[in-house]
Design an enzyme around this catalytic site. Structure first.
Site, PDB file in Angstrom:
ATOM      1  N   SER A 124      25.094  39.101  47.503  1.00 36.73           N
ATOM      2  CA  SER A 124      26.332  39.550  46.558  1.00 36.73           C
ATOM      3  C   SER A 124      27.399  38.638  46.806  1.00 36.73           C
ATOM      4  CB  SER A 124      26.679  41.010  46.634  1.00 36.73           C
ATOM      5  OG  SER A 124      27.230  41.293  47.782  1.00 36.73           O
ATOM      6  N   ARG A 148      42.557  43.805  47.398  1.00 36.84           N
ATOM      7  CA  ARG A 148      42.181  45.125  46.864  1.00 36.84           C
ATOM      8  C   ARG A 148      43.557  45.721  46.746  1.00 36.84           C
ATOM      9  NH1 ARG A 148      38.045  42.904  45.099  1.00 36.84           N
ATOM     10  NH2 ARG A 148      36.176  43.369  46.022  1.00 36.84           N
TER      11      ARG A 148
END
Length: 396
Positions: free
Chosen positions: A174, A93
């Site tokens: 996911s 990230r």
């Protein structure tokens, strides 16, 4: 607001977000895509972004930077969150957000947007990075602003606006992939009692089906950084890629945990991290030869803090800068080679050597009396025992 840079993946969420941003704010949207080794068809993502209405598409190859500047420092720090998670998503990230800021600057954007939900950690990681690197940029988090609740709302919006949506069966969980790992969460995995669905793992071989013959691999480090596998020098990304292939073939690196998210919720996550698992074990082996005892013990007390800062999104915080500098100092002499045996889901150190190691075979041998005479140990023990004798007399 003049223009928005959106962290774009081409999936349902960010495709809807792209159109929603234009509709809601009435400004051009630049689609930004970071290549962190997720093995996607980025040309197709580029075309889809334009077809969905992006004014411009910026694709940044940050694979080498990701591994060199984020993954390898975390591995040398032995950063493991809550005893099991090697931080594959958490480390990606800040490099993505940093590249997003650069793309926003280069394209004249005064705002950035992301598709992270309001329940997870990624919203924090993205926005803390932007705050540290570009405090003047506005951050838009659609999942915290719009009225959509779930996938069915997004699909209806996509249909109304003619947004192309892949016609594929919805996975019951996911996924997120990069050069370091693949993560799985949500859906059927939200019941922590249920095992992962059969066939879920896309990367690693089922350990029970892994080769019946073990493999030996030599990993060489220089100043704490892995530089070669089996004698072949490789760039950071290519070295991790090679380690991934070896680990995946032998079923190494599967983790199934319930972790504590930064926002306070518990979450069940399943991860495949084959190469990094091998590299961290090899690094520990070389450190065992090269670090002073007290430095090694002190360094291990820093690992949980490093992992926590990464997990919570503070890569660019002042305390993290200090911590990384301290850990980098410990790695100056961590040079050598570790030999690992890979076999059916397990990696085991079977050898280690270093040209600058502190290990002295003659000094520790039972057959010699160099440096320390056996009689010296008596005085050492007597001094160490003083306070224990005193405590023992008081409690007798």
């Amino acid at each position: 607001m003049k223009k928005i840079a959106l962290a774009y993946s081409g999936g349902l969420d960010t495709s809807v977000i792209l159109t929603w941003l234009k509709e809601t704010y009435g400004v051009p949207v630049v689609a930004f895509v970071a290549d962190v080794g997720q093995n996607e068809d980025l040309a197709a993502v580029h075309e889809k972004a334009l077809a969905t209405g992006a004014t411009e598409v910026v694709i940044a190859d940050v694979r080498e930077a990701f591994v060199r500047d984020y993954v390898f420092p975390a591995l040398s720090a032995h950063a493991v969150y809550e005893g099991a998670y090697l931080l594959g998503t958490s480390l990606a990230r800040p490099v993505i957000a940093k590249a997003l800021v650069a793309a926003a600057r280069s394209t004249g954007c005064d705002a950035v947007a992301h598709g992270a939900t309001g329940k997870g950690n990624d919203q924090v990681r993205f926005e803390l990075t932007v705050a540290a690197l570009a405090p003047d940029l506005r951050v838009i988090a659609p999942w915290r602003e719009w009225s959509f609740v779930g996938r069915s709302d997004l699909l209806a919006y996509a249909e109304r606006h003619g947004i192309p949506v892949p016609v594929t069966a919805e996975k019951p969980y996911s996924m997120d992939a990069n050069a370091m790992h693949i993560s799985y969460e949500g859906g059927v995995l939200e019941d922590p009692w249920q095992p992962p669905p059969a066939g879920m793992f896309l990367w690693t071989t089922d350990p029970e089906q892994a080769p019946d013959e073990p493999a030996l691999v030599d990993i060489t480090f220089e100043a704490g950084v892995p530089v070669a596998i089996d004698g072949e020098a490789l760039s950071p990304f290519r070295l991790l890629e090679r380690a991934n292939a070896l680990g995946a073939r032998h079923g190494i690196g599967r983790v199934d945990i319930v972790e504590n998210r930064f926002i306070g919720l518990k979450s069940r996550g399943v991860y495949e991290t084959p190469g990094a698992t091998i590299l961290m074990l090899a690094h520990r082996a070389v450190e065992s030869l090269t670090l002073d005892r007290e430095v090694a013990h002190f360094k291990e007390t820093l690992a949980p803090k490093f992992a926590e800062l990464v997990y919570n999104g503070f890569w660019f915080a002042p305390e993290m800068e200090l911590l990384r500098a301290t850990l980098a100092h410990t790695q100056r002499n961590v040079t050598g080679t570790a030999r690992l045996k890979l076999y059916k889901g397990a990696a085991q150190v079977v050898g280690r050597k270093s040209p600058v190691g502190l290990y002295d075979a003659e000094a520790v041998s039972f057959e010699t009396r160099t440096q320390v005479a056996p009689s010296d140990a008596g005085g050492f023990i007597a001094v160490q025992a003083l306070r224990l004798r005193q405590a023992g007399r008081l409690s007798a």
